[in-house]
Scaffold this motif. Structure first.
Motif, PDB file in Angstrom:
ATOM      1  N   LEU A 164      -8.465   5.763  -3.091  1.00 57.77           N
ATOM      2  CA  LEU A 164      -7.417   4.751  -3.066  1.00 57.77           C
ATOM      3  C   LEU A 164      -6.036   5.406  -3.169  1.00 57.77           C
ATOM      4  O   LEU A 164      -5.130   5.102  -2.379  1.00 57.77           O
ATOM      5  N   GLU A 165      -5.864   6.304  -4.141  1.00 57.16           N
ATOM      6  CA  GLU A 165      -4.556   6.916  -4.338  1.00 57.16           C
ATOM      7  C   GLU A 165      -4.173   7.803  -3.164  1.00 57.16           C
ATOM      8  O   GLU A 165      -3.008   7.822  -2.737  1.00 57.16           O
ATOM      9  N   ASP A 166      -5.123   8.561  -2.628  1.00 55.26           N
ATOM     10  CA  ASP A 166      -4.817   9.424  -1.486  1.00 55.26           C
ATOM     11  C   ASP A 166      -4.382   8.588  -0.285  1.00 55.26           C
ATOM     12  O   ASP A 166      -3.466   8.985   0.461  1.00 55.26           O
ATOM     13  N   THR A 167      -5.046   7.466  -0.079  1.00 52.51           N
ATOM     14  CA  THR A 167      -4.674   6.604   1.043  1.00 52.51           C
ATOM     15  C   THR A 167      -3.263   6.057   0.862  1.00 52.51           C
ATOM     16  O   THR A 167      -2.464   6.043   1.810  1.00 52.51           O
ATOM     17  N   ALA A 168      -2.951   5.617  -0.339  1.00 52.21           N
ATOM     18  CA  ALA A 168      -1.608   5.101  -0.598  1.00 52.21           C
ATOM     19  C   ALA A 168      -0.538   6.164  -0.322  1.00 52.21           C
ATOM     20  O   ALA A 168       0.482   5.891   0.334  1.00 52.21           O
ATOM     21  N   ARG A 197       0.541   5.068 -11.527  1.00 51.24           N
ATOM     22  CA  ARG A 197       1.014   5.921 -10.438  1.00 51.24           C
ATOM     23  C   ARG A 197       1.311   5.093  -9.187  1.00 51.24           C
ATOM     24  O   ARG A 197       2.296   5.372  -8.472  1.00 51.24           O
ATOM     25  N   LEU A 198       0.476   4.096  -8.918  1.00 47.12           N
ATOM     26  CA  LEU A 198       0.755   3.226  -7.787  1.00 47.12           C
ATOM     27  C   LEU A 198       2.070   2.475  -7.990  1.00 47.12           C
ATOM     28  O   LEU A 198       2.905   2.388  -7.073  1.00 47.12           O
ATOM     29  N   HIS A 199       2.279   1.945  -9.191  1.00 47.50           N
ATOM     30  CA  HIS A 199       3.531   1.237  -9.466  1.00 47.50           C
ATOM     31  C   HIS A 199       4.735   2.168  -9.333  1.00 47.50           C
ATOM     32  O   HIS A 199       5.782   1.768  -8.789  1.00 47.50           O
ATOM     33  N   ASN A 200       4.600   3.379  -9.812  1.00 41.98           N
ATOM     34  CA  ASN A 200       5.713   4.330  -9.742  1.00 41.98           C
ATOM     35  C   ASN A 200       6.065   4.692  -8.304  1.00 41.98           C
ATOM     36  O   ASN A 200       7.184   5.124  -8.026  1.00 41.98           O
ATOM     37  N   ASN A 201       5.098   4.510  -7.399  1.00 45.33           N
ATOM     38  CA  ASN A 201       5.350   4.785  -5.986  1.00 45.33           C
ATOM     39  C   ASN A 201       5.530   3.489  -5.187  1.00 45.33           C
ATOM     40  O   ASN A 201       5.350   3.477  -3.974  1.00 45.33           O
ATOM     41  N   HIS A 202       5.896   2.435  -5.911  1.00 48.95           N
ATOM     42  CA  HIS A 202       6.295   1.164  -5.307  1.00 48.95           C
ATOM     43  C   HIS A 202       5.131   0.470  -4.586  1.00 48.95           C
ATOM     44  O   HIS A 202       5.329  -0.183  -3.563  1.00 48.95           O
ATOM     45  N   PHE A 203       3.931   0.581  -5.142  1.00 47.19           N
ATOM     46  CA  PHE A 203       2.780  -0.177  -4.691  1.00 47.19           C
ATOM     47  C   PHE A 203       2.431  -1.244  -5.727  1.00 47.19           C
ATOM     48  O   PHE A 203       2.681  -1.067  -6.916  1.00 47.19           O
ATOM     49  N   HIS A 204       1.814  -2.304  -5.250  1.00 49.57           N
ATOM     50  CA  HIS A 204       1.137  -3.247  -6.120  1.00 49.57           C
ATOM     51  C   HIS A 204      -0.350  -3.118  -5.857  1.00 49.57           C
ATOM     52  O   HIS A 204      -0.760  -2.598  -4.809  1.00 49.57           O
ATOM     53  N   LEU A 205      -1.145  -3.585  -6.816  1.00 49.33           N
ATOM     54  CA  LEU A 205      -2.593  -3.463  -6.682  1.00 49.33           C
ATOM     55  C   LEU A 205      -3.252  -4.822  -6.890  1.00 49.33           C
ATOM     56  O   LEU A 205      -3.067  -5.451  -7.932  1.00 49.33           O
ATOM     57  N   MET A 206      -3.984  -5.240  -5.866  1.00 51.43           N
ATOM     58  CA  MET A 206      -4.843  -6.424  -5.967  1.00 51.43           C
ATOM     59  C   MET A 206      -6.273  -5.943  -6.139  1.00 51.43           C
ATOM     60  O   MET A 206      -6.670  -4.936  -5.543  1.00 51.43           O
ATOM     61  N   ILE A 207      -7.060  -6.695  -6.919  1.00 49.94           N
ATOM     62  CA  ILE A 207      -8.430  -6.266  -7.180  1.00 49.94           C
ATOM     63  C   ILE A 207      -9.402  -7.437  -7.006  1.00 49.94           C
ATOM     64  O   ILE A 207      -9.051  -8.593  -7.258  1.00 49.94           O
ATOM     65  N   SER A 208     -10.594  -7.111  -6.564  1.00 44.73           N
ATOM     66  CA  SER A 208     -11.617  -8.117  -6.293  1.00 44.73           C
ATOM     67  C   SER A 208     -12.289  -8.567  -7.595  1.00 44.73           C
ATOM     68  O   SER A 208     -12.730  -7.740  -8.393  1.00 44.73           O
TER      69      SER A 208
END
Length: 987
Positions: free
Chosen positions: A462-466, A510-521
């Motif tokens: 997930l992180e590598d893809t982002a 780390r996702l937030h720090n790189n301006h991503f949000h995360l949705m989860i199932s």
């Protein structure tokens, strides 16, 4: 009456005189008998015609007026069934109708759809008798009740009929019971104009846009959503207030295949010839047998396949002829999985594929003449050991049923619906949301691009893809983690499997720090082996029948599982507490509520589904369709109680009326990665939006993938790239833009290499999506403030152009953009219709086209035909990598001449609920075509971080000066805006 009696007496006197004159004749006795008989007969015939009139004078319903409406009790009347008819005035444009048998002991259904804070805003209304009618009049609407039958007509303020009930009869209320719950099967017919367009009813996969003369089942099922709201081009709506499985439209039962006269391929009467062949060696016939019906829809039907045949390795054909006893338009209804082709009279009518565990459906229309034979051939290649196929048909609509639209529900306390009138279709949807709740504004990041796949198996994936998106500078805001991030047996725990996701909190940070949000199932499903199963079981929060049935899922060795009960308020709270503890506290931003039908098992029949579902508030039959509503309610109310000012976002596979108030968006479920499914999504999504439920999306690229794409040859690889390219083009103009699906991976850089036209096109439309953010987010603001609909059927804006009513492959995104997806492999142009009542500019070049014409529009690989309506203002913002990268200090305003235009630019803080307290800003932009004047209105409102200064670059587009997104735009004028009104003369 006295006149008739006097006439009778006069006739009697004449008869007596005749008797006296004939007294001496031998025939007097016979003559007297004849005259007496004649007298009685004449008297009967004279009096009989007045008897109904006499009865009508005394046979009237009991009428009771109250503060909000009126009730009429029909009891023992010769002209009506026994019934109590109640009209309740909600607003000047909304009347609630309830009809039930009088004095019966059926408990009413709990109201889940209507908001608890329903506002009654009706002005003064009157009640008066007019002949055989009782009329209830508001300022905008008249409900006219027949005093003879109880049927209701609805008329507008000019006295024109909008809709009329057909008279209720003995079939309206059918006493029934289930699981100790006593109710009625409910049926109501309406008379509609055959020229109006009828829309809404949720999301369905049959490619139908206008439901005139069609049957649709309102049912929650993977890829199918039932929303009981009907919207008409005659500017009214019906919210059918019922929670059970319901048939709508042409509700006549579908007929089995054997209702046709069938002939085998050799000509024998009574069946089709089914042939089971070796799919790898089609010349090898394993079995041939006669079949009169094709009914393999569920797991329980699998035993009817021949025991001696391995279905997974077979190619099955059904061949012969069919002959109908009717003349007219027939519809064949297919349920299928695997590959299927259907030929009628040697013409290939359908060529489809669906993975075995998720059966799809389609219809084939046939214009047949009674007594004429037609060749039929069905070629079916099952996809696995358990596959599904069913064929039914609908006979032509008889003349007596034309102009009829009906609702037929399995369970209810009575006929129960809200009639909503409006000045236009948006106004009607406003009435629907008045009843069922406003749609909150989704967080601004939700209007960017989302990337998902089935599934990121590890934290590293997930992180590598982002990070690859950021490296390639492809704009994106949201990463989505699909299912099975938990340990295999621990479904329902919401615990990450630490062997694959060793640091979920760090991942989210780390996702937030790189301006991503995360949705989860998150599934409403809990395995018996799950670490939380005992807690939920012991509190009485689970549907336990599935556990006792021993039904297992498809994960690993298979695990017995069931679903929690969201109809139980404590269970809802407990489910949210678990989500909060395990996920929200880790920083998860949004929720993907999968399998929210609930999907007990994809291929068990409805009766088995109902037996598993045991709602706390009543029977599953009565409340079957409302599970996703209550499921979303628990998450929305739970998050807002936990964190009151952080916007909730819920993506859900199933949906019911009113769910928009819980910040829920729907996606269209597990559709296939095929061209036909892409096309079917257009009508599915538009009708869903016209159901009053504004936020919709789909898996761009399709979810289910044929094996030929897993390790493709060159031809299949290029088809895969073209399919995804066309799907991305379409997806960029939906309320939510999201790519998702099974392997192959769905990221643009995994679909095609940089430099490939597919890659270039996907980059282009993702970038355009971000430039359109001021337009799109303003539509979201309008949706909340004014009950707007972003994704629009053409009939919403062009109700006077009947040619648009049935168009199922074009739509409007907002008021201005006419979107025309390309849904055919290899197409470089497509036929489309430009609605009359407006002129149209090509978005890319600015070339002008008149409305009211069919156009063969250019559709090169990298572009989808896109047109802009005359009288439009479209604000384009700066290029962005994510939605909050920078404020829109520079906006390019494209102003399209040819009609007056208006657009309200909306802005707020983007992530909280301060807008509910009025903390937002708007700028009204208006263009007057006659004077070529643009007015940028004074900024209204305020919020933290609101811009006080910005620049508008104005591009003026006219037929004689075409300019577009792909041409070097000539800025007509640049103005600096400081919040004060500006008038600009465009040249």
């Amino acid at each position: 009456m006295l006149t008739y009696l006097s006439l009778g007496i006069h006739l009697a006197r004449l008869i007596l005189i005749s008797i006296t004159n004939c007294i001496n004749q031998l025939s007097v006795l016979l003559f007297m008998m004849k005259m007496i008989f004649l007298f009685v007969a004449i008297l009967f015939l004279l009096i009989c015609p007045v008897m109904p009139t006499m009865a009508a004078q005394v046979d009237q319903p009991q009428i009771t007026r109250n503060a909000t409406g009126v009730s009429l009790l029909f009891d023992g009347m010769a002209t009506a069934i026994d019934q109590e008819v109640v009209l309740d005035v909600i607003t000047d444009q909304i009347i609630h109708v309830i009809v039930k048998p009088p004095g019966k002991s059926v408990a009413p259904s709990e109201s889940l759809v209507i908001v608890d804070t329903l506002r009654r805003t009706a002005g003064p209304w009157t009640l008066e008798k007019a002949g055989d009618y009782l009329q209830l009049k508001t300022a905008a609407l008249t409900a006219r009740v027949s005093l003879l039958s109880g049927a209701i007509d609805f008329l507008d303020e000019k006295g024109q009929t909008l809709l009329a009930e057909r008279r209720r009869d003995a079939t309206t209320f059918e006493p029934c019971a289930y699981d100790g719950d006593v109710f009625y099967g409910i049926r109501q017919h309406f008379a509609v104009s055959e020229t109006e367009g009828l829309y809404g009813l949720g999301q369905h996969q049959n490619g139908v846009m206008n439901y005139q003369g069609r049957q649709v089942t309102l049912l929650q099922y993977n890829t199918t959503i039932g929303v009981p709201f009907l919207l008409s081009t005659n500017h009214y709506g019906i919210l059918w207030h019922n929670y059970s499985i319901t048939k709508a439209g042409d509700i006549r039962p579908l007929l089995p295949l054997s209702a046709f006269r069938l002939y085998s391929k050799e000509g024998q009467r009574g069946w089709l010839t089914s042939t089971y062949r070796d799919k790898n060696h089609p010349e090898t016939i394993r079995l041939s047998r006669p079949e009169s019906d094709i009914t393999y829809r569920y797991l329980t039907d699998q035993s009817r396949f021949p025991d001696s045949v391995d279905l997974a390795s077979s190619l099955v054909t059904y061949e012969g002829q069919l002959e109908s006893p009717y003349t007219g338009l027939h519809r064949l209804h297919f349920t299928y999985s695997g590959y299927i082709k259907v030929w009628i009279d040697d013409q290939l009518r359908e060529d489809r594929w669906r993975e075995s565990w998720n059966a799809g459906s389609f219809e084939v229309a046939l214009d047949l003449e009674a007594g004429h034979r037609h060749d039929i051939r069905i070629e079916w290649l099952p996809d696995g050991g358990q596959s599904y196929l069913g064929v039914e048909w609908q006979r032509p609509i008889p003349d007596t049923d034309t102009g009829t639209f009906s609702f037929d529900s399995e369970a209810g306390a009575g006929v129960d619906y809200y009639f909503i009138a409006g000045s236009d279709m948006d106004d009607v949807i406003g009435g629907y949301r008045h009843l069922t709740g406003r749609a909150p504004i989704m967080p601004r990041w939700a209007f960017g691009f989302w990337q998902s796949r089935e599934r990121y198996k590890t934290q590293k994936e997930l992180e590598d893809t982002a990070m690859e998106f950021r490296k390639r500078q492809i704009p994106i805001d949201n990463m989505v983690q699909d299912w099975s991030y938990w340990r295999e047996h621990d479904w329902g725990s919401h615990d990450f499997d630490t062997t694959r996701f060793p640091d979920p909190e760090g991942m989210v940070d780390r996702l937030h720090n790189n301006h991503f949000h995360l949705m989860i199932s998150v599934w409403p499903k809990i395995n018996e082996a799950s670490s939380v199963y005992t807690r939920f079981r012991d509190k009485g929060w689970l549907y336990l029948r599935n556990i006792y049935d021993g039904r297992k899922d498809w994960i690993g060795p298979g695990y017995t599982s069931t679903f929690y009960d969201p109809f139980n308020a404590q269970a809802r709270a407990g489910f949210w507490d678990l989500m909060n503890e395990k996920l929200y506290r880790k920083g998860i931003d949004a929720w993907w509520m999968d399998a929210s039908e609930p999907d007990i098992h994809s291929n068990i029949n409805l009766e088995a589904r109902k037996s598993v579902m045991q709602p706390a508030i009543g029977s599953s039959v009565r409340y079957y369709n409302a599970f996703p509503l209550e499921n979303a309610r628990g998450i929305y109310e739970g998050q807002r109680s936990t964190d009151a000012n952080s916007r909730v976002f819920i993506l859900t596979r199933s949906y019911f009326a009113g769910q928009q108030r819980y910040a829920a968006a729907a996606w269209s479920g597990d559709i296939s990665s095929r061209w036909h499914d892409m096309k079917d999504q257009i009508a599915a999504g538009v009708n869903f939006s016209m159901s009053g439920t504004p936020y919709w999306t789909m898996d761009a690229g399709g979810f289910l993938v044929e094996r030929r794409f897993h390790n493709p040859n060159t031809e299949d690889r290029e088809e895969w790239r073209e399919l995804n390219t066309r799907w991305y083009q379409y997806g960029a103009f939906l309320p939510i833009f999201r790519a998702h699906g099974q392997f192959p991976f769905r990221e643009p850089f995994n679909i095609a290499p940089e430099g490939h036209p597919a890659y270039s096109s996907m980059r282009y439309y993702i970038g355009l999506r971000y430039r359109l953010l001021p337009y799109t987010y303003s539509l979201a603001g309008n949706t909340y403030l004014h009950d707007y609909t972003m994704l629009r059927g053409l009939a919403m804006d062009f109700p006077q152009d009947a040619q648009v009513f049935a168009i199922n492959d074009q739509f409007l995104f907002g008021p201005s953009l006419l979107v025309n997806p390309v849904t055919q492999l290899g197409a470089t142009s497509r036929k489309l219709y430009l609605p009359r009542g407006a002129g149209w500019y090509d978005f890319y070049s600015g070339a002008y086209h008149r409305g009211g014409q069919t156009l063969e529009a250019a559709a090169p690989y990298e572009r989808m035909p896109l047109f802009v309506r005359t009288g439009s203002i479209i604000p384009l913002g700066p290029e962005l990598q994510y939605t909050d990268e920078k404020p829109a200090k520079e906006i390019t305003l494209f102003v399209y001449a040819g009609a007056d235009a208006s657009f309200e630019l909306y802005e707020d803080e983007g992530t909280n609920y301060n807008y509910e307290e009025g903390k937002f800003g708007t700028i009204t932009l208006t263009y007057h075509d006659k004077t070529s004047e643009l007015r940028i209105g004074a900024q209204r409102g305020s919020f933290e971080g609101m811009l006080t200064r910005r620049r508008f670059d104005i591009v003026y587009v006219r037929p004689e000066t075409p300019q577009g997104a792909d041409t070097p735009a000539r800025v007509t004028q640049t103005v600096t805006y400081t919040g004060k009104e500006i008038h600009i003369k465009l040249k």
